[in-house]
Design a protein around this motif. Structure first.
Motif, PDB file in Angstrom:
ATOM      1  N   ALA A 143      45.834  45.170  43.115  1.00  0.00           N
ATOM      2  CA  ALA A 143      46.406  46.402  43.663  1.00  0.00           C
ATOM      3  C   ALA A 143      46.216  47.572  42.700  1.00  0.00           C
ATOM      4  CB  ALA A 143      47.883  46.197  43.976  1.00  0.00           C
ATOM      5  N   ASN A 144      46.454  47.331  41.421  1.00  0.00           N
ATOM      6  CA  ASN A 144      46.293  48.402  40.429  1.00  0.00           C
ATOM      7  C   ASN A 144      44.822  48.799  40.271  1.00  0.00           C
ATOM      8  OD1 ASN A 144      49.004  48.708  39.855  1.00  0.00           O
ATOM      9  ND2 ASN A 144      48.985  47.114  38.295  1.00  0.00           N
ATOM     10  N   ASP A 145      43.891  47.832  40.331  1.00  0.00           N
ATOM     11  CA  ASP A 145      42.459  48.135  40.194  1.00  0.00           C
ATOM     12  C   ASP A 145      41.958  48.994  41.344  1.00  0.00           C
ATOM     13  OD1 ASP A 145      42.424  46.707  37.878  1.00  0.00           O
ATOM     14  OD2 ASP A 145      41.476  44.907  38.744  1.00  0.00           O
ATOM     15  N   ASP A 157      40.852  53.828  45.085  1.00  0.00           N
ATOM     16  CA  ASP A 157      39.646  53.714  45.912  1.00  0.00           C
ATOM     17  C   ASP A 157      39.744  54.639  47.117  1.00  0.00           C
ATOM     18  OD1 ASP A 157      38.763  51.869  44.158  1.00  0.00           O
ATOM     19  OD2 ASP A 157      38.961  50.131  45.502  1.00  0.00           O
ATOM     20  N   LEU A 158      38.604  55.159  47.528  1.00  0.00           N
ATOM     21  CA  LEU A 158      38.553  56.054  48.677  1.00  0.00           C
ATOM     22  C   LEU A 158      38.582  55.241  49.970  1.00  0.00           C
ATOM     23  CD1 LEU A 158      35.829  58.530  47.392  1.00  0.00           C
ATOM     24  CD2 LEU A 158      38.305  58.853  47.392  1.00  0.00           C
ATOM     25  N   GLU A 173      36.555  55.447  52.465  1.00  0.00           N
ATOM     26  CA  GLU A 173      35.209  55.021  52.866  1.00  0.00           C
ATOM     27  C   GLU A 173      34.861  53.663  52.235  1.00  0.00           C
ATOM     28  OE1 GLU A 173      35.545  58.243  51.430  1.00  0.00           O
ATOM     29  OE2 GLU A 173      35.842  59.098  53.416  1.00  0.00           O
ATOM     30  N   GLU A 174      35.311  53.423  51.004  1.00  0.00           N
ATOM     31  CA  GLU A 174      35.038  52.154  50.342  1.00  0.00           C
ATOM     32  C   GLU A 174      35.781  51.005  51.037  1.00  0.00           C
ATOM     33  OE1 GLU A 174      35.501  52.171  46.091  1.00  0.00           O
ATOM     34  OE2 GLU A 174      34.789  54.235  45.990  1.00  0.00           O
ATOM     35  N   TRP A 175      37.002  51.266  51.491  1.00  0.00           N
ATOM     36  CA  TRP A 175      37.773  50.224  52.180  1.00  0.00           C
ATOM     37  C   TRP A 175      37.149  49.889  53.533  1.00  0.00           C
ATOM     38  CZ3 TRP A 175      40.794  47.278  49.584  1.00  0.00           C
ATOM     39  CH2 TRP A 175      41.514  47.755  48.482  1.00  0.00           C
ATOM     40  N   GLU A 176      36.486  50.862  54.167  1.00  0.00           N
ATOM     41  CA  GLU A 176      35.861  50.599  55.463  1.00  0.00           C
ATOM     42  C   GLU A 176      34.648  49.693  55.328  1.00  0.00           C
ATOM     43  OE1 GLU A 176      35.090  54.424  57.160  1.00  0.00           O
ATOM     44  OE2 GLU A 176      37.207  54.807  57.568  1.00  0.00           O
ATOM     45  N   LYS A 177      34.042  49.622  54.147  1.00  0.00           N
ATOM     46  CA  LYS A 177      32.877  48.764  53.924  1.00  0.00           C
ATOM     47  C   LYS A 177      33.261  47.300  53.734  1.00  0.00           C
ATOM     48  CE  LYS A 177      30.367  52.398  51.530  1.00  0.00           C
ATOM     49  NZ  LYS A 177      29.853  52.834  50.230  1.00  0.00           N
TER      50      LYS A 177
END
Length: 157
Positions: free
Chosen positions: A135-137, A141-142, A144-148
């Motif tokens: 969670a901390n790392d 994150d944006l 768009e990165e989570w959608e990938k």
């Protein structure tokens, strides 16, 4: 068959006296405020046994009092994961010794069914630390990165 209300001694005496005065069941029932079937059932019992006392009921009396049953229901309502053994111990402290089966019957009588809680493995400290690190790392994150990322529910097939 459900337990019925028993007639008091005064009403029983009046039923016999009025019947000896040659009155029918319906008239006696109206006069005393009882149903004609109740009067008839009492009179048939009086004819058969020649006595007016209430006979003892068949079967064993309930070991759990109404107060004890309400205590059980309250505890189960407040803590749904309570075990039958916990309820047996609570009643034993209150002075009533019963079995787990009696507890089950009481709960069933009051509309509750029993079920076993699902066994779920608990997270150990290493798992908690790994979740926290992930969670901390990925906190910044944006979107768009989570959608990938392709998500799965980790089900083993």
């Amino acid at each position: 068959m459900a337990k019925t209300r028993e007639l008091c001694k005064d009403i029983r005496d009046k039923i016999v006296d009025l019947h000896k005065a040659v009155m029918d069941y319906r008239t006696i029932g109206k006069q005393l405020g009882e149903k004609a079937t109740t009067v008839g059932a009492f009179f048939r019992k009086w004819k058969k046994f020649k006595m007016m006392v209430n006979l003892p009921r068949s079967g064993a009396p309930c070991k759990i009092s109404p107060h004890g049953a309400s205590m059980i229901m309250r505890k189960v309502r407040d803590q749904p994961r309570t075990t039958r053994q916990d309820l047996v111990n609570d009643l034993k402290r209150a002075g009533t010794t019963v079995s787990k089966k009696t507890i089950s019957n009481t709960l069933c009588h009051h509309g509750l069914k029993s079920c076993s809680a699902r066994k779920v493995p608990l997270l150990n400290p290493a798992h908690v630390q790994a979740h926290l690190k992930f969670a901390n790392d990925h906190l910044d994150d944006l979107e768009e990165e989570w959608e990938k990322i392709m998500w799965s529910d980790e089900t083993k097939i």
